[in-house]
Scaffold this motif. Structure first.
Motif, PDB file in Angstrom:
ATOM      1  N   LEU A 184      24.764  45.944  71.783  1.00 28.67           N
ATOM      2  CA  LEU A 184      24.391  44.625  71.269  1.00 28.67           C
ATOM      3  C   LEU A 184      23.832  44.804  69.862  1.00 28.67           C
ATOM      4  CD1 LEU A 184      24.209  41.608  72.085  1.00 28.67           C
ATOM      5  CD2 LEU A 184      21.814  42.030  72.655  1.00 28.67           C
ATOM      6  N   PHE A 185      24.341  44.009  68.915  1.00 20.73           N
ATOM      7  CA  PHE A 185      23.900  44.064  67.526  1.00 20.73           C
ATOM      8  C   PHE A 185      23.363  42.698  67.116  1.00 20.73           C
ATOM      9  CE2 PHE A 185      27.047  47.343  67.959  1.00 20.73           C
ATOM     10  CZ  PHE A 185      26.662  48.371  67.105  1.00 20.73           C
ATOM     11  N   PHE A 186      22.503  42.702  66.093  1.00 22.10           N
ATOM     12  CA  PHE A 186      22.140  41.426  65.479  1.00 22.10           C
ATOM     13  C   PHE A 186      22.279  41.540  63.964  1.00 22.10           C
ATOM     14  CE2 PHE A 186      18.102  43.714  65.984  1.00 22.10           C
ATOM     15  CZ  PHE A 186      17.533  43.624  64.723  1.00 22.10           C
ATOM     16  N   PHE A 187      22.769  40.465  63.365  1.00 23.76           N
ATOM     17  CA  PHE A 187      23.031  40.409  61.936  1.00 23.76           C
ATOM     18  C   PHE A 187      22.509  39.091  61.376  1.00 23.76           C
ATOM     19  CE2 PHE A 187      26.457  42.743  64.029  1.00 23.76           C
ATOM     20  CZ  PHE A 187      26.460  43.942  63.327  1.00 23.76           C
ATOM     21  N   SER A 188      22.386  39.043  60.060  1.00 30.36           N
ATOM     22  CA  SER A 188      22.115  37.782  59.388  1.00 30.36           C
ATOM     23  C   SER A 188      23.379  36.926  59.463  1.00 30.36           C
ATOM     24  CB  SER A 188      21.740  38.024  57.927  1.00 30.36           C
ATOM     25  OG  SER A 188      21.797  36.803  57.202  1.00 30.36           O
ATOM     26  N   TYR A 189      23.215  35.640  59.667  1.00 28.33           N
ATOM     27  CA  TYR A 189      24.389  34.762  59.748  1.00 28.33           C
ATOM     28  C   TYR A 189      25.157  34.710  58.424  1.00 28.33           C
ATOM     29  CZ  TYR A 189      21.468  31.256  57.376  1.00 28.33           C
ATOM     30  OH  TYR A 189      20.668  30.598  56.479  1.00 28.33           O
ATOM     31  N   LYS A 190      24.527  35.203  57.344  1.00 31.23           N
ATOM     32  CA  LYS A 190      25.195  35.234  56.044  1.00 31.23           C
ATOM     33  C   LYS A 190      26.035  36.502  55.850  1.00 31.23           C
ATOM     34  CE  LYS A 190      21.369  32.692  53.850  1.00 31.23           C
ATOM     35  NZ  LYS A 190      20.341  32.739  52.788  1.00 31.23           N
ATOM     36  N   GLN A 191      25.915  37.453  56.751  1.00 31.64           N
ATOM     37  CA  GLN A 191      26.595  38.739  56.599  1.00 31.64           C
ATOM     38  C   GLN A 191      28.108  38.582  56.678  1.00 31.64           C
ATOM     39  OE1 GLN A 191      26.553  41.678  55.235  1.00 31.64           O
ATOM     40  NE2 GLN A 191      24.987  42.578  56.567  1.00 31.64           N
ATOM     41  N   GLU A 227      41.183  35.879  68.690  1.00 32.83           N
ATOM     42  CA  GLU A 227      41.571  35.802  67.285  1.00 32.83           C
ATOM     43  C   GLU A 227      40.876  36.882  66.463  1.00 32.83           C
ATOM     44  OE1 GLU A 227      40.832  31.906  65.813  1.00 32.83           O
ATOM     45  OE2 GLU A 227      42.171  30.910  67.245  1.00 32.83           O
ATOM     46  N   VAL A 228      41.600  37.406  65.474  1.00 30.14           N
ATOM     47  CA  VAL A 228      41.052  38.417  64.571  1.00 30.14           C
ATOM     48  C   VAL A 228      40.188  37.728  63.518  1.00 30.14           C
ATOM     49  CG1 VAL A 228      41.616  40.205  62.874  1.00 30.14           C
ATOM     50  CG2 VAL A 228      43.033  39.930  64.924  1.00 30.14           C
ATOM     51  N   LEU A 229      38.981  38.246  63.292  1.00 28.71           N
ATOM     52  CA  LEU A 229      38.075  37.663  62.304  1.00 28.71           C
ATOM     53  C   LEU A 229      38.446  38.142  60.902  1.00 28.71           C
ATOM     54  CD1 LEU A 229      34.600  37.999  64.081  1.00 28.71           C
ATOM     55  CD2 LEU A 229      36.374  36.258  64.369  1.00 28.71           C
ATOM     56  N   GLU A 230      38.391  37.235  59.952  1.00 27.89           N
ATOM     57  CA  GLU A 230      38.705  37.581  58.567  1.00 27.89           C
ATOM     58  C   GLU A 230      37.534  38.328  57.939  1.00 27.89           C
ATOM     59  OE1 GLU A 230      40.187  34.420  56.136  1.00 27.89           O
ATOM     60  OE2 GLU A 230      41.132  33.397  57.838  1.00 27.89           O
ATOM     61  N   SER A 231      37.831  39.490  57.351  1.00 26.71           N
ATOM     62  CA  SER A 231      36.777  40.354  56.806  1.00 26.71           C
ATOM     63  C   SER A 231      36.020  39.714  55.652  1.00 26.71           C
ATOM     64  CB  SER A 231      37.378  41.688  56.350  1.00 26.71           C
ATOM     65  OG  SER A 231      37.941  42.372  57.440  1.00 26.71           O
ATOM     66  N   SER A 232      36.684  38.817  54.921  1.00 30.22           N
ATOM     67  CA  SER A 232      36.050  38.230  53.730  1.00 30.22           C
ATOM     68  C   SER A 232      35.125  37.063  54.051  1.00 30.22           C
ATOM     69  CB  SER A 232      37.144  37.764  52.764  1.00 30.22           C
ATOM     70  OG  SER A 232      37.986  36.800  53.376  1.00 30.22           O
ATOM     71  N   LYS A 233      35.127  36.599  55.298  1.00 30.20           N
ATOM     72  CA  LYS A 233      34.300  35.461  55.679  1.00 30.20           C
ATOM     73  C   LYS A 233      32.933  35.924  56.167  1.00 30.20           C
ATOM     74  CE  LYS A 233      37.677  31.908  56.947  1.00 30.20           C
ATOM     75  NZ  LYS A 233      38.106  30.987  58.030  1.00 30.20           N
ATOM     76  N   SER A 234      31.938  35.063  55.998  1.00 26.53           N
ATOM     77  CA  SER A 234      30.625  35.335  56.570  1.00 26.53           C
ATOM     78  C   SER A 234      30.638  34.898  58.030  1.00 26.53           C
ATOM     79  CB  SER A 234      29.544  34.572  55.803  1.00 26.53           C
ATOM     80  OG  SER A 234      29.727  33.172  55.956  1.00 26.53           O
ATOM     81  N   ALA A 237      30.680  31.264  58.684  1.00 31.80           N
ATOM     82  CA  ALA A 237      31.916  30.564  58.308  1.00 31.80           C
ATOM     83  C   ALA A 237      33.009  30.690  59.366  1.00 31.80           C
ATOM     84  CB  ALA A 237      32.434  31.098  56.971  1.00 31.80           C
ATOM     85  N   ILE A 238      32.770  31.522  60.388  1.00 33.73           N
ATOM     86  CA  ILE A 238      33.746  31.693  61.463  1.00 33.73           C
ATOM     87  C   ILE A 238      33.625  30.531  62.438  1.00 33.73           C
ATOM     88  CG2 ILE A 238      34.572  33.184  63.313  1.00 33.73           C
ATOM     89  CD1 ILE A 238      34.945  34.371  60.550  1.00 33.73           C
TER      90      ILE A 238
END
Length: 260
Positions: A184-191, A227-234, A237-238
């Protein structure tokens, strides 16, 4: 060994003979030269004495004593007809709620009966909104429980400087051939998704050649939607990505695109 002149260690306060009076000779537990590392898989402290190699000590622990790497007594059978694969972890399809193996984990891989329903869903009524709110509340409670369990097992990773109100918690399933348990990881929603991928690949010890031209790429897949997540999106934004969701880290060549 008996000694006419016993020596008492000034750090651990135990009594030793002249041959074992030195800190290193009796592996003094209070020796400042000693280092304690934690296993990245199960979180158990691994004492490292002066002169010992951390890589060899950690490998010996993982190969012989790591609880997270021990054979499991319970296996989970894939629900797809004709597939007899067993997995050490449960991987539920978010749409049909059935358990599948890592090969058939995506909705498109097991021809999920609910796949069409999601693309042709009608507008929600007031009653369905109430059910949605109840489902969200249940999901929040489940996430809270998961955070406690992962933290206690030493399998929670993230940047502690990220404020609680800005954190997005994501369960990561690693590639099938890595034999690494979910974390389990946690990140900033802006990451950015690309930064998230780099971090989880590094923690899981998965080879990452995404910055190498022509090399096989890794990607993150939203298990809920396949679905594959786009690397350039935060992360924010998903579309429909929520805290508590499960992502799969996998090679792009092994991820099939959903058939609509």
């Amino acid at each position: 060994q008996l000694d006419f002149l016993p020596f008492q260690c000034d750090r651990c306060h135990k009594v030793f003979c002249k041959d074992h009076r030195q800190y290193d000779a009796h592996h003094c537990t209070n020796n400042p030269d000693n280092i304690v590392k934690r296993c990245p898989v199960c979180g158990v402290p691994i004492p490292l004495f002066k002169g010992e190699n951390i890589d060899k000590k950690m490998s010996a622990h993982i190969d012989g004593g790591c609880k997270a790497m021990q054979p499991q007594s319970k296996f989970f059978r894939c629900s797809l007809s004709g597939c007899h694969r067993d997995e050490l972890i449960e991987v539920h399809c978010f749409l049909c709620h059935q358990n599948y193996c890592l090969v058939h984990r995506l909705p498109s891989a097991h021809d999920c009966s609910k796949l069409d329903d999601t693309s042709n869903s009608s507008s929600s009524s007031s009653s369905s909104n109430g059910k949605a709110e109840a489902a969200k509340a249940k999901a929040r409670e489940k996430l809270k429980s998961s955070i406690g369990s992962y933290k206690q097992a030493g399998r929670l990773h993230g940047d502690d400087s990220v404020p609680d109100g800005q954190r997005v918690y994501l369960e990561i399933i690693f590639p099938m051939d890595s034999h690494h348990p979910p974390l389990l990881f946690f990140f900033s929603y802006k990451q950015l998704v690309g930064k998230v991928l780099d971090y989880v690949a590094d923690i899981g010890g998965v080879e990452n050649s995404n910055n190498v031209y022509g090399a096989e790429k890794l990607c993150l897949v939203d298990v809920k939607r396949g679905e594959v997540l786009e690397s350039s999106k935060s992360l924010t934004a998903i579309d429909r990505l929520e805290s508590g969701d499960t992502l799969l880290l996998e090679k792009a060549s092994k991820v099939s695109k959903p058939q609509r």
